[in-house]
Design a protein around this motif. Sequence first.
Motif, PDB file in Angstrom:
ATOM      1  N   UNK A 123      13.122  43.281 -55.777  1.00 55.70           N
ATOM      2  CA  UNK A 123      11.688  43.504 -55.936  1.00 55.70           C
ATOM      3  C   UNK A 123      10.915  42.218 -56.214  1.00 55.70           C
ATOM      4  N   UNK A 124      11.672  41.126 -56.521  1.00 56.07           N
ATOM      5  CA  UNK A 124      10.973  39.888 -56.871  1.00 56.07           C
ATOM      6  C   UNK A 124      10.311  39.961 -58.225  1.00 56.07           C
ATOM      7  N   UNK A 125      10.989  40.553 -59.204  1.00 53.57           N
ATOM      8  CA  UNK A 125      10.452  40.690 -60.556  1.00 53.57           C
ATOM      9  C   UNK A 125      10.928  39.530 -61.426  1.00 53.57           C
ATOM     10  N   UNK A 126      10.037  38.526 -61.619  1.00 50.31           N
ATOM     11  CA  UNK A 126      10.375  37.377 -62.450  1.00 50.31           C
ATOM     12  C   UNK A 126      11.200  36.339 -61.735  1.00 50.31           C
ATOM     13  N   UNK A 127      11.590  36.618 -60.500  1.00 58.45           N
ATOM     14  CA  UNK A 127      12.337  35.668 -59.670  1.00 58.45           C
ATOM     15  C   UNK A 127      11.812  35.806 -58.240  1.00 58.45           C
ATOM     16  N   UNK A 128      12.120  34.772 -57.430  1.00 56.10           N
ATOM     17  CA  UNK A 128      11.744  34.863 -56.024  1.00 56.10           C
ATOM     18  C   UNK A 128      12.536  35.983 -55.362  1.00 56.10           C
ATOM     19  N   UNK A 129      11.850  36.768 -54.521  1.00 54.72           N
ATOM     20  CA  UNK A 129      12.522  37.871 -53.846  1.00 54.72           C
ATOM     21  C   UNK A 129      13.657  37.323 -52.987  1.00 54.72           C
ATOM     22  N   UNK A 130      14.871  37.903 -53.147  1.00 60.65           N
ATOM     23  CA  UNK A 130      16.048  37.373 -52.448  1.00 60.65           C
ATOM     24  C   UNK A 130      16.992  38.547 -52.178  1.00 60.65           C
ATOM     25  N   UNK A 131      16.899  39.090 -50.945  1.00 63.41           N
ATOM     26  CA  UNK A 131      17.682  40.287 -50.610  1.00 63.41           C
ATOM     27  C   UNK A 131      19.177  40.009 -50.641  1.00 63.41           C
ATOM     28  N   UNK A 132      19.592  38.822 -50.160  1.00 67.03           N
ATOM     29  CA  UNK A 132      21.033  38.507 -50.142  1.00 67.03           C
ATOM     30  C   UNK A 132      21.602  38.474 -51.555  1.00 67.03           C
ATOM     31  N   UNK A 133      20.855  37.856 -52.458  1.00 66.40           N
ATOM     32  CA  UNK A 133      21.318  37.817 -53.849  1.00 66.40           C
ATOM     33  C   UNK A 133      21.308  39.213 -54.450  1.00 66.40           C
ATOM     34  N   UNK A 134      20.301  40.006 -54.096  1.00 65.89           N
ATOM     35  CA  UNK A 134      20.256  41.389 -54.583  1.00 65.89           C
ATOM     36  C   UNK A 134      21.475  42.162 -54.111  1.00 65.89           C
ATOM     37  N   UNK A 135      21.801  42.009 -52.814  1.00 63.47           N
ATOM     38  CA  UNK A 135      22.978  42.697 -52.263  1.00 63.47           C
ATOM     39  C   UNK A 135      24.248  42.256 -52.987  1.00 63.47           C
ATOM     40  N   UNK A 136      24.342  40.964 -53.282  1.00 59.85           N
ATOM     41  CA  UNK A 136      25.530  40.441 -53.966  1.00 59.85           C
ATOM     42  C   UNK A 136      25.692  41.064 -55.352  1.00 59.85           C
ATOM     43  N   UNK A 137      24.591  41.206 -56.094  1.00 60.75           N
ATOM     44  CA  UNK A 137      24.683  41.810 -57.427  1.00 60.75           C
ATOM     45  C   UNK A 137      24.962  43.307 -57.327  1.00 60.75           C
ATOM     46  N   UNK A 138      24.375  43.970 -56.335  1.00 54.76           N
ATOM     47  CA  UNK A 138      24.679  45.391 -56.149  1.00 54.76           C
ATOM     48  C   UNK A 138      26.159  45.600 -55.839  1.00 54.76           C
ATOM     49  N   UNK A 139      26.725  44.687 -55.050  1.00 51.43           N
ATOM     50  CA  UNK A 139      28.149  44.798 -54.707  1.00 51.43           C
ATOM     51  C   UNK A 139      29.017  44.686 -55.952  1.00 51.43           C
ATOM     52  N   UNK A 140      28.663  43.749 -56.847  1.00 51.32           N
ATOM     53  CA  UNK A 140      29.436  43.591 -58.083  1.00 51.32           C
ATOM     54  C   UNK A 140      29.325  44.844 -58.957  1.00 51.32           C
ATOM     55  N   UNK A 141      28.111  45.398 -59.022  1.00 55.43           N
ATOM     56  CA  UNK A 141      27.925  46.614 -59.819  1.00 55.43           C
ATOM     57  C   UNK A 141      28.681  47.786 -59.197  1.00 55.43           C
ATOM     58  N   UNK A 142      28.635  47.849 -57.863  1.00 54.43           N
ATOM     59  CA  UNK A 142      29.352  48.904 -57.143  1.00 54.43           C
ATOM     60  C   UNK A 142      30.848  48.838 -57.419  1.00 54.43           C
ATOM     61  N   UNK A 143      31.395  47.610 -57.448  1.00 58.83           N
ATOM     62  CA  UNK A 143      32.831  47.427 -57.702  1.00 58.83           C
ATOM     63  C   UNK A 143      33.225  47.938 -59.076  1.00 58.83           C
ATOM     64  N   UNK A 144      32.250  48.022 -59.976  1.00 56.34           N
ATOM     65  CA  UNK A 144      32.531  48.517 -61.331  1.00 56.34           C
ATOM     66  C   UNK A 144      32.139  49.985 -61.501  1.00 56.34           C
ATOM     67  N   UNK A 145      31.813  50.627 -60.366  1.00 52.44           N
ATOM     68  CA  UNK A 145      31.593  52.060 -60.405  1.00 52.44           C
ATOM     69  C   UNK A 145      30.156  52.513 -60.515  1.00 52.44           C
ATOM     70  N   UNK A 146      29.189  51.614 -60.280  1.00 51.93           N
ATOM     71  CA  UNK A 146      27.780  51.999 -60.368  1.00 51.93           C
ATOM     72  C   UNK A 146      27.361  52.619 -59.032  1.00 51.93           C
TER      73      UNK A 146
END
Length: 673
Positions: free
Chosen positions: A634-657
């Motif tokens: 969403x670009x909240x407090x940081x520059x909008x970055x879909x690739x970085x967002x996807x990377x963090x979602x992947x890490x959360x997904x790996x932990x069961x989110x």
Amino acid sequence: MKKILLIVTTALFILSSCKTVEPVDPQVENDNIYTKVFNQLLIEPSSVPFDRLFESYLNSSYFLNNGSAFNSFVQLESDIYSGKAACESVDFINRLKTLPLSIRVHQLAADCAQMSNDSTAIEFHESMIDYLVLGYFKNGDAKNYYSAVKVTDFGEPTDLIKALGYEVVEYYIQPYAAGSMFSYAVVANSEDTGKQRSFHFNVWDALDILYSSSEEPVDIYSLNFLPTATFEELHETNSAFDLGTARVLWAQNNDVAVERLLRSVSAGNSMAQQMLADKLIIGDKINGYDIDDAIDQLISASEAGLATAFVRLSVIFKHGINTDKDLAVSKQLEQKSVELIGEDRTFGEIALVSTLYDLPEGQLVEAFKRAASAGNGRSAYYLYNYFNDKEQDEVALKYLELAAELEYAEALVLKGSLLVMDESKEWEDVQEEFLDLIEEAQSQHHPKADYILYKFLQASDKNLSFKYLQQAAKKGLVAAQYELANAYDDGDITGRDLAQSVRWLSMAVKQGSLPAIVGLGYNYEKGRGVEKDLTRAVQMYSLAAEQGSAQGMFNYGYMLLKGRGIEQNYPLAVEWFERAAKNGHASANNELALLYKEGEYFEQSYEKANQLFQLAAEDGEKYAMYNLGMSYEKGLGVAKDIETAIAWYLKAQARGHEEAAIRRFNLLTGKTN
């Protein structure tokens, strides 16, 4: 394998800082021929003459020396022949005498002898009493921790002891591990030799019966219950129960402890008189008594014949504790104790009393050295710890070896742990010695040995592993109680049993286990195994938080934040979140970040929120990973970055989110919401 064992023994090694197993007849090599014959005869047992069946049994070395197989044989004999055929066999009773010692053998022989009016019935009954009370003899030490429940099948413990030729001096309840397990103890003197010894009967089986018949968790600390009929007469006098309660509650600074102790003293319990003297000497304030009464109390206890009272008087006169020094009297008192309980126990008791009475360090060390030289393993182990603290490794290990040689259980467990942790040695080279050490400690009913065997067998035999975990928990090992609670919660072995889980959590809570306090609080919060009670949950979380539990701090903060079971209090919630975060709790940083992001308490700051999300995410918090992904998406407090967002979602997904998986999929497929 080495790594697995390292984990096992390291866990137990850490425990060091934080009795009843029936003897098993020895297993011998299976005699295949006779085993096959025996098994063949079992196919149609009713058509097989008993003599032939019994002959095949007697000629099988495997069955002859295998306790389990013998029990099966006895059951078969009982079911098919109703015991008559065996008893009618001319030499059956004599042949039974050649079998390995076991309760069932002697019971069968005694019943048969009695049925046949054979005079050997008395002999067998006496032999069985000896087995029940004394257990297996080892190096002249006949300690028995046979279950009080099983003893009651054969009469009162005091009756059994008297049948062995002992005169009862005193009886009391001995608490272990802060009161989670008790033994009914009897001090008695041999009528033949005058030697004094203690007989111990564990009551944990009785506690199990009590627990299983009670709908609510039973508070064993109060001792306001009657475990078995064995203790009816004892309970009427209350002296032994009062003394046991006083010992447990004293450690909790409970005012009831003094009341119970003095009630036991008034009943004339010599062990209570001794405890009162100890408390007076170390400076505890007890209404109606002062230190001058200590010697009088010990004299009363010694007049009753209590050997440990002679030990205390010896130490008092030797060092002039509130009286004049008199080395001659001290020596006489010491010798009297030696006559009653032997040199090693006397010197060991002197060393422990010297610690209790806070004698100077030099005198303490000399007392323990003297006791260790006399063969007292507990004193040798004390010296190991003493020199280990002084970083005199070589001397410390010498005393550890001595304590292990003297078969002191704690030393056996530690030596076994150190053996496996030694990276210079291969597991194959130390396996046999390690298991010998642990099994010897386990035979002495040491809970840490049970715990180690539980860990050791987890991968190979879950059911047996669970049995050892239960034993360790029953014996009061707090880590085992907590893990047993989790095992009942998980239900992998026995099926989920939340009532049992709560029971063992409650036991661990009483010993101050912080994870157990938090766990029990969670059960009250969610209504798992107990009636839902948010106020009680808050109390548990608060207690754990005050004692330093990061999880307790977080949970307490969350209840304050949401106003669950307590009035909503943002400032206090933030305070506990911050304390939890400082203690390494990742979720606390995530909650603080949400407060900055949403502006609920702090002034809204996406930048500060992202800093805290980052800290929590790096510590493995999946919700923080998801929240950080949202910030980049969403670009909240940081520059909008879909690739970085996807990377963090992947890490959360790996932990069961699960939501992280959905958002990542949507971004990868070009969908947004």
